[in-house]
Enzyme design. Structure first.
Site, PDB file in Angstrom:
ATOM      1  N   LYS A  14       0.897  -1.224  -0.154  1.00  0.00           N
ATOM      2  CA  LYS A  14      -0.006   0.161  -0.041  1.00  0.00           C
ATOM      3  C   LYS A  14       1.024   1.224  -0.014  1.00  0.00           C
ATOM      4  O   LYS A  14       2.076   1.081   0.395  1.00  0.00           O
ATOM      5  CB  LYS A  14      -1.060   0.051   1.143  1.00  0.00           C
ATOM      6  CG  LYS A  14      -0.294  -0.107   2.735  1.00  0.00           C
ATOM      7  CD  LYS A  14       0.079   1.370   3.256  1.00  0.00           C
ATOM      8  CE  LYS A  14       0.638   1.378   4.496  1.00  0.00           C
ATOM      9  NZ  LYS A  14       1.533   2.253   5.121  1.00  0.00           N
ATOM     10  N   ASP A 138      -2.344  -1.243  10.397  1.00  0.00           N
ATOM     11  CA  ASP A 138      -2.366  -1.263   8.787  1.00  0.00           C
ATOM     12  C   ASP A 138      -3.067  -2.546   8.320  1.00  0.00           C
ATOM     13  O   ASP A 138      -3.471  -2.568   7.134  1.00  0.00           O
ATOM     14  CB  ASP A 138      -1.317  -1.246   8.072  1.00  0.00           C
ATOM     15  CG  ASP A 138      -0.510   0.121   8.324  1.00  0.00           C
ATOM     16  OD1 ASP A 138      -1.532   1.122   8.691  1.00  0.00           O
ATOM     17  OD2 ASP A 138       0.617   0.297   7.975  1.00  0.00           O
TER      18      ASP A 138
HETATM   19  O1  C5P Z   1      -0.250  -1.029  15.165  1.00  0.00           O
HETATM   20  P1  C5P Z   1       1.117  -1.147  15.023  1.00  0.00           P
HETATM   21  O2  C5P Z   1       1.972  -2.387  15.424  1.00  0.00           O
HETATM   22  O3  C5P Z   1       1.286  -0.885  13.428  1.00  0.00           O
HETATM   23  O4  C5P Z   1       1.986   0.261  15.517  1.00  0.00           O
HETATM   24  C1  C5P Z   1       3.622   0.316  15.563  1.00  0.00           C
HETATM   25  C2  C5P Z   1       3.525   1.327  16.435  1.00  0.00           C
HETATM   26  O5  C5P Z   1       3.367   2.578  15.847  1.00  0.00           O
HETATM   27  C3  C5P Z   1       2.739   1.297  17.766  1.00  0.00           C
HETATM   28  O6  C5P Z   1       3.672   0.423  18.887  1.00  0.00           O
HETATM   29  C4  C5P Z   1       2.762   2.778  18.159  1.00  0.00           C
HETATM   30  O7  C5P Z   1       3.973   3.240  18.563  1.00  0.00           O
HETATM   31  C5  C5P Z   1       2.541   3.511  16.735  1.00  0.00           C
HETATM   32  N1  C5P Z   1       1.416   3.944  16.116  1.00  0.00           N
HETATM   33  C6  C5P Z   1       0.735   5.221  16.996  1.00  0.00           C
HETATM   34  N2  C5P Z   1      -0.437   5.342  16.183  1.00  0.00           N
HETATM   35  C7  C5P Z   1      -1.056   4.791  15.536  1.00  0.00           C
HETATM   36  C8  C5P Z   1      -0.405   3.604  14.900  1.00  0.00           C
HETATM   37  C9  C5P Z   1       0.639   3.333  15.301  1.00  0.00           C
HETATM   38  O8  C5P Z   1       1.355   5.477  17.857  1.00  0.00           O
HETATM   39  N3  C5P Z   1      -2.204   5.146  14.870  1.00  0.00           N
END
Ligand code: C5P
Length: 312
Positions: A14, A138
């Site tokens: 993406k 995502d």
């Molecule tokens: O959800 P995911 O594991 O992809 O997110 C990785 C990191 O990115 C999270 O631990 C967080 O620190 C940050 N994040 C965030 N806000 C979001 C998505 C991700 O702070 N909306």
């Protein structure tokens, strides 16, 4: 006769065509406004499922990625279906990792969509979205595909109509950007005043791409000063004829949109040893057709999410 069911899948990457970070939420995540778009760059996953009393998940991936989301997705899906069996998968990566292209998330979503079909069970979109959200912010987008607005953590998704066919060049310089750190660096800059402005300017992007169309990725302002080579790539993309160029996710990949394939061929030459991929946007209808085709022998009808023909 073998009771193993097999499938070969493509898990697409993406781009974020726009990405605004508004504020930190009580749950620690950040409030986002983004536009997601699936593109033709893809990982390959071969998957085999054999019903058994005990669950085993085996993943053969050449890079031996620790705690791979793909294996976690398989366990999550089997638990949610109350099914057991042997899952064997082979993952061939094409999508650069940790680049903001959603490769790991797409691989995980592919498992969530395909495993219920092979196992002869039904998981509705609500359940799949819940599992996706537990796997990563995502992942849920790849249950939808095409173009979509993501709000909240990025997990509340609203489909957008597909735009015209679009060619792009994705440049992945292999610079490592830590996503949690990028969010942390951005935090002090997030004021309530800019939140309002960001919402209205994001809204104008979604409503129509008029003369005021100025796509943004808020991460650029914290990531570019740390990695000036990324700002230089953005400049090169624009110089080589891109109508717009932007970083995707928290980086480090960037993309440029071009009016035609010829310009992309010329632009490709300016990136020398840096990995660069000519891609096209994949609409939601193409995304679904790709899935139905891949699962053809195992599904009934053309429904979304794909439904297993083995379900009782
Ligand atoms: O959800 P995911 O594991 O992809 O997110 C990785 C990191 O990115 C999270 O631990 C967080 O620190 C940050 N994040 C965030 N806000 C979001 C998505 C991700 O702070 N909306």
């Amino acid at each position: 006769m073998s009771d193993t069911r097999r499938v070969r899948l493509r898990a697409l990457a993406k781009l974020n065509l726009d990405l605004r970070v508004l504020c930190q939420r009580p749950d620690g995540y950040h409030e986002l406004r983004t536009i997601f778009q699936t593109i033709s760059l893809a990982d390959r996953i071969e998957m085999a499922f054999t019903p058994r009393r005990k669950t085993t998940v085996k993943l053969d991936d050449e890079l031996a990625i620790p705690d791979n989301l793909v294996s976690r997705a398989a366990h999550f899906a089997l638990d949610a279906m109350r099914a057991a069996g042997r899952v064997e998968m082979r993952l061939t990566k094409q999508i650069p990792m940790g680049a903001g292209l959603g490769g790991g998330s797409s691989d995980a979503a592919a498992v969530l969509l395909a495993l219920p079909v092979l196992a002869g069970r039904k998981l509705d979109i609500e359940k799949l979205s819940e599992l996706a959200q537990q796997l990563g912010s995502d992942v849920g987008f790849f249950l939808l595909g095409g173009r979509a607005v993501g709000i909240g953590r990025g997990t509340e998704l609203f489909p957008l109509p597909d735009g015209p066919a679009q060619k792009a060049l994705v440049v992945a310089p292999g610079v490592h950007v830590s996503t949690p750190r990028a969010y942390r660096d951005l935090s002090p800059r997030l004021t309530s005043e800019s939140q309002q402005n960001k919402i209205f300017s994001f809204q104008s992007q979604v409503w129509g791409r008029g003369v005021e169309w100025l796509p943004r990725n808020d991460f650029e302002e914290v990531v570019f000063p740390q990695h000036p080579s990324l700002a230089a790539i953005k400049k090169s993309l624009l110089r080589s004829g891109a109508s717009m160029a932007l970083m995707t996710g928290s980086g480090s990949a960037l993309f440029g949109l071009y009016p035609d394939r010829n310009r992309i061929s010329v632009a490709l030459q300016s990136f020398g040893a840096v990995r660069a991929f000519p891609v096209s946007f994949v609409t939601r209808s193409r995304y679904r057709r790709m899935w139905w085709r891949a699962l053809e022998e195992h599904i009934t009808g053309r429904t979304w999410p794909p439904q297993s023909r083995y379900a009782r």
